[in-house]
Design an enzyme around this catalytic site. Structure first.
Site, short mmCIF file in Angstrom:
data_model
loop_
_atom_site.label_atom_id
_atom_site.label_comp_id
_atom_site.label_asym_id
_atom_site.label_seq_id
_atom_site.Cartn_x
_atom_site.Cartn_y
_atom_site.Cartn_z
N LEU A 140 29.94 52.33 83.19
CA LEU A 140 28.53 51.98 83.01
C LEU A 140 27.99 51.06 84.10
O LEU A 140 26.83 51.20 84.51
CB LEU A 140 28.33 51.36 81.63
CG LEU A 140 26.90 51.25 81.13
CD1 LEU A 140 26.23 52.62 81.07
CD2 LEU A 140 26.85 50.58 79.75
N ILE A 143 26.15 52.67 86.85
CA ILE A 143 24.78 53.07 86.58
C ILE A 143 23.85 51.86 86.59
O ILE A 143 22.73 51.92 87.09
CB ILE A 143 24.69 53.77 85.20
CG1 ILE A 143 25.77 54.85 85.07
CG2 ILE A 143 23.31 54.35 84.98
CD1 ILE A 143 25.76 55.87 86.16
N GLU A 144 24.33 50.76 86.04
CA GLU A 144 23.49 49.58 85.89
C GLU A 144 23.25 48.86 87.21
O GLU A 144 22.12 48.48 87.52
CB GLU A 144 24.13 48.61 84.88
CG GLU A 144 24.03 49.06 83.44
CD GLU A 144 22.61 48.93 82.90
OE1 GLU A 144 21.76 48.33 83.57
OE2 GLU A 144 22.36 49.44 81.79
N SER A 145 24.29 48.60 87.96
CA SER A 145 24.17 47.71 89.12
C SER A 145 24.97 48.14 90.34
O SER A 145 25.04 47.39 91.30
CB SER A 145 24.66 46.31 88.72
OG SER A 145 26.04 46.36 88.38
N TYR A 248 19.48 58.12 81.63
CA TYR A 248 20.53 57.11 81.57
C TYR A 248 21.89 57.72 81.22
O TYR A 248 22.87 57.56 81.96
CB TYR A 248 20.13 56.05 80.55
CG TYR A 248 20.95 54.79 80.59
CD1 TYR A 248 20.89 53.93 81.68
CD2 TYR A 248 21.78 54.44 79.53
CE1 TYR A 248 21.64 52.77 81.71
CE2 TYR A 248 22.51 53.27 79.54
CZ TYR A 248 22.44 52.45 80.64
OH TYR A 248 23.19 51.29 80.67
#
Length: 536
Positions: A140, A143-145, A248
């Protein structure tokens, strides 16, 4: 010979008697039910076989292969370990295919992301396995950072897991002038997995939990309720949601597919060993960041990559009890720390400002230049430092004590605008006098008289240009280190002519009365308008 024959005959008779006794005992055991969980032997200890009561049935193939086979070989690397822990149902959609192509067409981007994750992914997978959570969630942060713990979004979400200030506070991620735990590798991972477990408990579905992580649990709950009212399905693919949330889970699924089979996407994943990259080291004294990196024999940028929550030049033992160091450098640090004898460990300390003061006054009292104090503490122009604020200042040799836990945990930096007055003129009306002008603009009559070189009882002619010095409406007060900007009052209004800007003060939602100087001296600001405070 006769003696031998007699002995043999006696033995035969004895064996015949034993056989009869055994046969009788066996028939009794067979007729009596055996106790549950027994071994088939009688309580007296004699061996008694137990025979099944019904017809025998053959063992089927399904029964023979009903148990799963445990892999004895350890994972070859972290990618193999992650693949073995996949538990989430796959999402099949055109959006997934689209994101697969997007990532696969950018091998340099994938290489940068995966190499950056080398420092953190072992710890994340360990935590996921300990909680029995799907290891897809270790992907994850891609995807986030893009696995950048220093990342900050336009909405002020920060860190590898992109926590908003309020959500970070909800999950015990401290945010003050010394550190921001939303960037901390260990603390933010703990908080993110806590949050994801909470969301999964709410929705019972990992895809909906991920949607809520991005969009908020309230938004997902309302979207589900809307579909239920309309008699529509309530899966992730069926809900109406913003484009960012719609993409997402497909993004995560695309990365999962590439990790699962990189050859199919012509992608090469860098080797990440199945071994911890870092270990924690207890910090017993306040310590300069540069000295910590030096004692650990690592580059400063590598130290900051493992300890991104510390955004000041000093680590406070009371607020940061542990630091992360590369596995092989932890022992090096401890040995060098114990042997260090070249002076104090920290050249910086914290100072709580006793009363509201200008930056110039604070700089003079702390022994720094005004420019250095502003840069180190991120103080914007034309601001006063409010009483109770905490500043990072040089630590003199006379200071023996480290910063206390109270200051280290709750240190904040608050500002209020400086009062700058602008010379302006107002037209006198019918029957206007010094006293009436002073009442109208809440000024002292003797100041109005002095500015216009008249007596206190002077009456102005209608249309006369009366000189006054007035403050402009208030700029919002600022606060640093709370994780969220605090704004009260109205925004400052710049002088249309590009000259000085006047600010009144708004503090805690109420106006603060500031005396207007009795002299004609005007404090002017530099051209360029109102500076905006940079996001941290």
């Amino acid at each position: 010979m006769k003696l031998i024959a007699a002995v043999c005959l006696a033995g035969s008779l004895l064996l015949a008697g034993c056989a009869g006794t055994t046969s009788s005992s066996s028939s009794t055991a067979a007729s009596a039910p055996s106790s549950a969980g027994g071994t088939g032997a009688k309580a007296s200890g004699s061996a008694a076989p137990v025979y099944p009561g019904g017809p025998l049935t053959p063992i089927t193939n399904s029964e023979a292969h009903s148990q799963s086979v445990v892999t004895l070989a350890p994972p070859a690397d972290m990618w193999d370990r992650i693949r073995r822990g996949f538990k989430m149902p796959n999402l099949e959609s055109d959006l997934v295919r689209d994101r697969e192509q997007w990532y696969a067409s950018r091998p340099d981007y994938i290489q940068r992301m995966t190499e950056r994750s080398n420092k953190y992914i072992f710890h994340i997978v360990e935590e996921l396995e300990r909680r029995n959570m799907p290891t897809e969630l270790a992907l994850l942060p891609y995807i986030e950072s893009a696995f950048n713990p220093q990342a900050i979004s336009s909405a002020r979400a920060a860190g590898m897991w992109q926590f908003m200030p309020a959500t970070g506070t909800d999950f015990d991620l401290k945010q003050n002038i010394f550190r921001d735990d939303r960037r901390d590798v260990v603390a933010s991972t703990r908080a993110a997995l806590d949050y994801l477990q909470k969301l999964y408990g709410m929705f019972g579905d990992w895809q909906l939990a991920l949607a809520a992580y991005n969009w908020g649990e309230g938004s997902v709950s309302r979207a589900i309720a809307k579909n239920q009212r309309l008699g529509l399905p309530t899966t992730y693919s069926d809900l109406s949601m913003p484009a960012e949330t719609r993409l997402y889970v497909p993004k995560l699924q695309a990365v999962k597919n590439i990790v699962a089979n990189p050859q199919a996407f012509n992608t090469e994943l860098p080797l990440i060993a199945n071994h911890p990259y870092f270990q924690t080291v207890t910090l017993t004294r306040d310590l300069d960041v540069e000295l910590a990196a030096k004692l650990a024999d690592i580059r400063l940028e590598d130290f900051r990559a493992l300890n991104p929550a510390a955004h000041k030049p000093v680590l406070l033992a009371a607020g940061t009890p542990q630091i992360l160091l590369p596995w092989d450098n932890a022992a090096v640090f401890q040995r060098n720390f114990d042997a260090y004898s070249q002076g104090q460990y920290a050249s910086w300390t914290a100072w709580v400002v006793p009363n509201t003061m200008t930056v110039a006054d604070a700089a003079q009292r702390s022994g720094m230049s005004e420019a250095d104090l502003r840069a180190l503490n991120s103080i914007p122009p034309r601001m006063l430092i409010k009483a109770g604020s905490t500043l990072i200042v040089p630590r003199s040799a006379r200071v023996k004590e480290d910063v206390t836990a109270l200051v280290a945990d709750s240190g904040q930096l608050s500002f209020q605008p400086e009062i700058v007055n602008r010379r302006t003129t107002v037209k006198a009306g019918r029957n206007d006098s010094v006293a009436s002008i002073a009442r109208r603009y809440k000024l002292k009559p003797d100041s109005v008289a002095e500015w216009n070189d008249v007596k206190l009882n002077h009456a102005f002619k209608r249309g006369y240009s009366v000189v006054v010095y007035l403050p402009v409406r208030a700029a919002p007060e600022a606060r640093v280190g709370s994780g969220a900007a605090r704004a009260h009052g109205r925004a400052a209004v710049a002088d249309k002519r590009g000259g000085s800007q006047v600010k009144a003060v708004a503090a805690r939602g109420r106006n603060v009365v500031v005396k207007t100087p009795a002299s004609k001296q005007v404090v002017r600001e530099k051209r360029g308008g109102t500076p905006s405070k940079k996001k941290r």
